[in-house]
Enzyme design. Structure first.
Site, PDB file in Angstrom:
ATOM      1  N   LYS A  57      -8.953   5.218  -3.580  1.00  0.00           N
ATOM      2  CA  LYS A  57      -9.056   6.887  -3.074  1.00  0.00           C
ATOM      3  C   LYS A  57     -10.207   6.847  -2.763  1.00  0.00           C
ATOM      4  O   LYS A  57     -10.891   7.192  -2.746  1.00  0.00           O
ATOM      5  CB  LYS A  57      -8.091   6.978  -3.548  1.00  0.00           C
ATOM      6  CG  LYS A  57      -6.162   6.959  -3.444  1.00  0.00           C
ATOM      7  CD  LYS A  57      -5.814   6.121  -2.881  1.00  0.00           C
ATOM      8  CE  LYS A  57      -5.793   5.439  -2.442  1.00  0.00           C
ATOM      9  NZ  LYS A  57      -4.476   4.172  -2.467  1.00  0.00           N
ATOM     10  N   GLY A 187      -3.455  -7.519   9.006  1.00  0.00           N
ATOM     11  CA  GLY A 187      -2.386  -6.936   8.499  1.00  0.00           C
ATOM     12  C   GLY A 187      -2.698  -5.272   8.853  1.00  0.00           C
ATOM     13  O   GLY A 187      -3.583  -4.590   7.892  1.00  0.00           O
ATOM     14  N   ALA A 188      -1.276  -4.987   9.269  1.00  0.00           N
ATOM     15  CA  ALA A 188      -1.202  -3.059   8.877  1.00  0.00           C
ATOM     16  C   ALA A 188      -0.602  -2.216   7.892  1.00  0.00           C
ATOM     17  O   ALA A 188       0.557  -1.425   8.196  1.00  0.00           O
ATOM     18  CB  ALA A 188      -1.127  -2.445  10.695  1.00  0.00           C
ATOM     19  N   ILE A 191      -2.686  -1.201   2.661  1.00  0.00           N
ATOM     20  CA  ILE A 191      -4.400  -1.229   1.854  1.00  0.00           C
ATOM     21  C   ILE A 191      -4.651  -1.433   3.986  1.00  0.00           C
ATOM     22  O   ILE A 191      -5.734  -0.941   3.785  1.00  0.00           O
ATOM     23  CB  ILE A 191      -4.328  -2.488   1.051  1.00  0.00           C
ATOM     24  CG1 ILE A 191      -3.556  -2.299   0.331  1.00  0.00           C
ATOM     25  CG2 ILE A 191      -5.062  -3.316   0.982  1.00  0.00           C
ATOM     26  CD1 ILE A 191      -3.078  -3.932  -0.700  1.00  0.00           C
ATOM     27  N   VAL A 244      -2.502 -13.418  13.717  1.00  0.00           N
ATOM     28  CA  VAL A 244      -3.671 -14.370  13.554  1.00  0.00           C
ATOM     29  C   VAL A 244      -3.333 -16.071  13.906  1.00  0.00           C
ATOM     30  O   VAL A 244      -2.928 -16.230  13.122  1.00  0.00           O
ATOM     31  CB  VAL A 244      -4.029 -13.665  12.119  1.00  0.00           C
ATOM     32  CG1 VAL A 244      -5.819 -14.962  12.428  1.00  0.00           C
ATOM     33  CG2 VAL A 244      -4.989 -12.514  12.658  1.00  0.00           C
ATOM     34  N   GLY A 277      -0.850  -8.596   2.385  1.00  0.00           N
ATOM     35  CA  GLY A 277       0.199  -8.878   1.391  1.00  0.00           C
ATOM     36  C   GLY A 277      -0.509  -9.018   0.228  1.00  0.00           C
ATOM     37  O   GLY A 277      -1.679  -9.641   0.333  1.00  0.00           O
ATOM     38  N   HIS A 446       3.622  31.457  -0.955  1.00  0.00           N
ATOM     39  CA  HIS A 446       3.200  31.950  -0.151  1.00  0.00           C
ATOM     40  C   HIS A 446       1.427  32.015   0.362  1.00  0.00           C
ATOM     41  O   HIS A 446       1.049  32.680  -1.063  1.00  0.00           O
ATOM     42  CB  HIS A 446       3.931  32.881   0.948  1.00  0.00           C
ATOM     43  CG  HIS A 446       3.027  32.948   2.270  1.00  0.00           C
ATOM     44  ND1 HIS A 446       2.549  32.029   4.111  1.00  0.00           N
ATOM     45  CD2 HIS A 446       1.911  33.782   2.725  1.00  0.00           C
ATOM     46  CE1 HIS A 446       2.556  33.004   4.459  1.00  0.00           C
ATOM     47  NE2 HIS A 446       2.061  33.544   3.279  1.00  0.00           N
TER      48      HIS A 446
END
Ligand code: FAD
Ligand code: AMP
Length: 467
Positions: A57, A187-188, A191, A244, A277, A446
């Protein structure tokens, strides 16, 4: 008498939270952890604080600032003629955030009187733990109860073995010292998308190869479609159904072979991230029953087959998320102290920290259709939110699924700015078994982004005001 009431093995978010809660409840508690950071020093907080949630992050926020300055600042009337990236400074900031937080766990341990022990733990009996320190010295501790929270490590695949240079796992990808020109990601999942986003925003040409045919297969379909389109616009080249099959490293570049519906393909990149993973970490732990996928088997109260030995967090599987493990840790600690705590997975929120973010809790439409549950949908676009317009980030929507008969909230799905924060309101409402009407009757300040959640709740009953 045993040395401790409870020994916790592992000081990640599952273990350190369990240890602190045990100590708060008057149990004599020790937490053993073996983590050694890149400076060769022991460091509490596990994967999450050292090489997971927090550093990712930190880099996502830094890279977003750069991306914003480059692509959007001008629309706010702000111009900057010479924008530059200092990767070393960015990494130093990240390291500093990690340092503050990992040292903070040490302070929390002290304050709560948790004995923190550095070293590798091994079960040597139902009520004994052997600890091997970094210098090789050993001690054996006795305890009434053991909580295993040894977490997980990145999954390796034989077709793309990491070499810590050109082919790296998530830990390596958080530590690049320059921006790779061509970056491949296998890998989508969360991560892969987050790390791909970081380096794409900083200038890498990113290609993501995902074996599954659907993008974010477990998310709401509409949200997933919007998110895929948006990420593509940002420059992430996502190939679905791309498995892959091999990698070769030569001349300082990686050739990735993969198979998709067009046949055998190749991709040449400067760095490759393997983000396929994570697998449970039980190596060297001693005699403990694991299932065929390597996770420790537990019952609903996270007790293993051996009375007095519990396991929590990534090492038992389920959602491999920091907050899931922490809640399990709290539950086990409270039950050890005689309380009747429980926890269910029904309201565990999921977040993917792309820009904007994807967040959800509860069921998807696909889940409800499969279960034959009749439901109503309320959907509100951020483009109709005053706060999102003021902010300049109007991509995405809030979708609320409620039971057609009872109006009970079944799932809330958000793609949009601050989705990670907005989802908490839905989690609270669902935890209290609330209805769409409950959210609709709740007064929202608001202008706020949360008004979009309010409007979507109104939309369940066809009475949105602003869309
Ligand atoms: P871990 O955090 O893996 O901690 C286990 C600890 O046990 C480690 O410190 C390890 O050294 C120690 N240990 C292991 N074996 C022994 C032993 N024998 N003796 C002593 N100590 C031992 N999750 C989220 O919820 N949100 C996110 O945004 C998020 N982002 C992520 C980003 C990345 C790049 C990665 C890799 C993960 C991310 N995750 C995120 C997942 C999250 O980090 C994990 O779910 C979480 O850390 C699991 O917590 P845990 O306590 O079970 O295990
Ligand atoms: P997650 O488990 O959410 O972190 O996501 C990891 C992703 O990697 C999953 O969506 C898998 O389908 C994907 N994956 C695993 N192995 C391969 C592979 N050999 N090629 C491409 N994608 C893969």
């Amino acid at each position: 008498m045993a040395d401790y009431n409870v020994i916790v093995i592992g000081a990640g978010p599952a273990g350190y939270v369990a240890a602190i809660r045990c100590a708060q409840l008057g149990l004599k508690t020790a937490c053993i952890d073996k983590w050694i950071n890149s400076e060769g020093k022991s460091s509490l907080g596990g994967t999450c604080l050292n090489v997971g949630c927090i550093p990712s992050k930190a880099l996502l926020d830094s890279s977003h600032h750069y991306y914003f300055m480059q692509k959007h600042a001008a629309t706010h009337g702000i111009s900057c003629k010479e924008l530059e990236i200092d990767v070393a400074a960015m990494q130093a900031r990240k390291a500093n955030v990690v340092k503050k937080l990992t040292q903070g766990i040490g302070a929390l341990f002290k304050k709560n009187k948790v004995t923190s022990i550095e070293g590798t733990a091994r079960l040597v009996g139902n009520q004994q733990v052997e600890v091997t320190a970094a210098d090789g010295s050993k001690q054996t501790l006795t305890t009434d109860n053991i909580i295993i929270a040894t977490g997980s490590v990145p999954t390796q695949i034989p077709v793309a073995p990491t070499d810590d240079q050109l082919i790296v796992d998530s830990t390596g990808a958080l530590a690049f010292d320059s921006v790779p020109q061509r970056l491949g990601v296998i890998g989508a999942g969360a991560i892969g998308l987050e790390l791909g986003s970081v380096w794409s925003r900083l200038g890498s040409q990113v290609t993501i190869l995902e074996a599954l045919p659907d993008f974010l297969a477990t998310a709401d379909r509409k949200i997933a479609t919007f998110a895929q389109r948006e990420l593509k616009k940002q420059g992430l080249d996502i190939h679905l159904g791309a498995s892959v099959t091999g990698t070769t490293v030569a001349n300082n570049e990686v050739t990735v072979s993969y198979k998709d519906n067009k046949g055998e393909q190749q991709l040449v990149v400067d760095k490759l991230i393997v983000a396929v993973g994570r697998k449970p970490n039980t190596e060297g732990l001693g005699d403990i029953q694991i299932n065929e996928r390597g996770f420790i088997e537990v019952d609903e109260f996270r007790q293993t087959a051996v009375p007095g030995i519990y396991a929590v967090g990534d090492v038992i599987g389920g959602p491999m998320l920091a907050h899931k493990g922490s809640e399990e840790g709290v539950m086990v600690a409270e039950r050890l102290a005689g309380q009747k705590s429980e926890m269910s997975y029904d309201t565990v929120p999921w977040v993917i920290y792309t820009w904007p973010e994807v967040a959800w809790v509860g069921k998807t439409e696909a889940d409800l259709k499969a279960a034959g549950v009749a439901y109503k949908v309320g959907q509100f676009p951020f483009a109709a939110s005053g706060r999102a317009q003021a902010h300049g980030d109007t991509t995405g929507m809030v979708r609320i699924l409620a039971d057609a008969e009872t109006d009970r909230l079944l799932g809330v799905h958000i793609f949009g700015i601050s989705a990670s924060e907005l989802i908490s309101e839905a989690v609270v409402a669902m935890e209290f078994e609330g209805s769409a009407e409950d959210l609709a009757r709740t007064i929202h300040a608001h202008p706020t982004l949360a008004e979009a959640v309010h409007e979507a709740a109104l939309g369940v009953d066809g009475r949105m005001i602003h869309a």
